[in-house]
Design an enzyme around this catalytic site. Structure first.
Site, PDB file in Angstrom:
ATOM      1  N   LYS A  16      77.801   6.212 -18.008  1.00  0.00           N
ATOM      2  CA  LYS A  16      78.523   6.562 -19.532  1.00  0.00           C
ATOM      3  C   LYS A  16      79.845   7.032 -19.310  1.00  0.00           C
ATOM      4  CE  LYS A  16      76.986   6.853 -23.679  1.00  0.00           C
ATOM      5  NZ  LYS A  16      75.969   5.702 -24.422  1.00  0.00           N
ATOM      6  N   THR A  63      71.875   5.218 -20.359  1.00  0.00           N
ATOM      7  CA  THR A  63      73.169   5.790 -20.452  1.00  0.00           C
ATOM      8  C   THR A  63      73.225   6.897 -21.459  1.00  0.00           C
ATOM      9  OG1 THR A  63      74.103   4.227 -21.940  1.00  0.00           O
ATOM     10  CG2 THR A  63      74.258   3.646 -19.620  1.00  0.00           C
ATOM     11  N   HIS A 266     114.614   5.727 -17.339  1.00  0.00           N
ATOM     12  CA  HIS A 266     116.084   5.734 -17.334  1.00  0.00           C
ATOM     13  C   HIS A 266     116.796   6.234 -18.527  1.00  0.00           C
ATOM     14  CE1 HIS A 266     115.698   2.917 -14.077  1.00  0.00           C
ATOM     15  NE2 HIS A 266     114.992   2.008 -14.692  1.00  0.00           N
TER      16      HIS A 266
END
Length: 309
Positions: A16, A63, A266
């Site tokens: 899960k 699950t 940057h």
């Protein structure tokens, strides 16, 4: 562990993902509360070949049951514990409670809820959301063997000087100028592996891994920035990454390796000009255009070399 049948080798797992749980511990001695928010993902390696080959789900741990177990175990934890301790606890449960499960892999992301202070005094039950996440992965075997990692996700760091980049490869595709003065910004994602090889060998001190997380974070930041008055010069992200990782290995004997991913984010110099005003904005290490894409991508793993004698 691969399973074979009908001339086919099967590697499988199920579980899960993204089980979100919040937990409050209330401390009667001073009236304070402690709060954590965890995002839990669990994978079970088990003997359930029949569910793939046949119409037989008798060995599958649903699950939904896995999800429910997270909440039950969170409820049962009467005392505050670290995210690493909870991951190990969950892994131990699945390996011991279900005979067919031989490995449990538990990944947890802890959101950075921080206690607020009002007029300089810590609030008993007030929290604000910080920036970087605390992560962990515990791989627990039925035998008690353990592979434990912790990590930091999204640690944004920036220094406005003491950084440069020189003497790199130059060819017909290169237009980047060399410099000894630039801004250095990154978002550190770090994960370090502990040397504990079994559940029985982990430290028994409460919140040990929470303290270690803060200690590792401090070493990484201190190495990146250097002394507060002078800083420390960075000739490249690569060199800074190496110094950060090696500082962690030198400081913490129970860390066997560390992986660092440090994109070079940057800040581009701004120069603006027109015919009438050729120096509308003349860059003097002061005005920048922040951009996060494209960005440099730098990552490395530093591992402790152990003697084989």
């Amino acid at each position: 562990m691969a399973q074979e049948a009908d001339g086919i080798r099967l590697d499988q797992r199920h579980g899960k993902a993204r089980v979100r749980v919040g937990r409050v511990w209330r401390h009667a001695h001073d009236g304070s509360h402690h709060f954590v928010e965890w995002n839990v993902s669990i994978s079970l390696l088990s003997h359930c070949l029949s569910s793939y080959r046949l119409d037989d789900n008798s060995d599958i741990v649903a699950t939904d049951t896995i999800k429910n177990t997270v909440y039950v175990k969170a409820k049962e934890c009467g005392d505050r514990l670290s995210v690493e301790e909870f991951a190990i606890l969950i892994g131990k449960h699945f390996c011991s409670f279900y005979p067919q499960v031989f490995t449990a892999i538990v990944n947890i992301i802890e959101k950075p809820w921080e206690r607020v202070s009002i007029d300089g005094k810590p609030h008993l039950h007030g929290f604000k959301l910080g920036s970087e996440n605390h992560t962990t992965e515990a791989r627990v075997e039925k035998s008690g063997a353990l592979n434990l990692t912790s990590g930091i996700g999204g640690l944004a760091l920036l220094k406005t000087t003491q950084s440069g980049f020189e003497r790199f490869v130059r060819d017909k595709y290169t237009i980047l100028p060399e410099t000894r003065e630039r801004m250095l910004a990154t978002e550190v994602n770090a994960s370090w592996r502990y040397s504990y090889e079994s559940v029985a060998s982990i430290p028994t001190k409460g919140l040990y891994f929470s303290e270690k997380f803060m200690d590792v974070k401090k070493v990484l930041m201190d190495t990146f920035f250097g002394p507060p008055e002078t800083g420390v010069y960075s000739p490249s992200v690569q060199r800074t990454l190496y110094l950060m990782g090696s500082a962690v290995l030198k400081r913490f004997a129970d860390v066997s390796s560390i992986h660092l991913k440090m994109p070079n984010i940057h800040f581009l110099p701004v120069n603006l000009s027109t015919k009438e005003n050729p120096s509308m904005v003349k860059f003097k290490d002061d005005v920048y255009l922040p951009t996060d894409e494209p960005h440099g991508s730098i990552e490395a793993t530093l591992s402790r070399i152990t003697s084989k004698l």
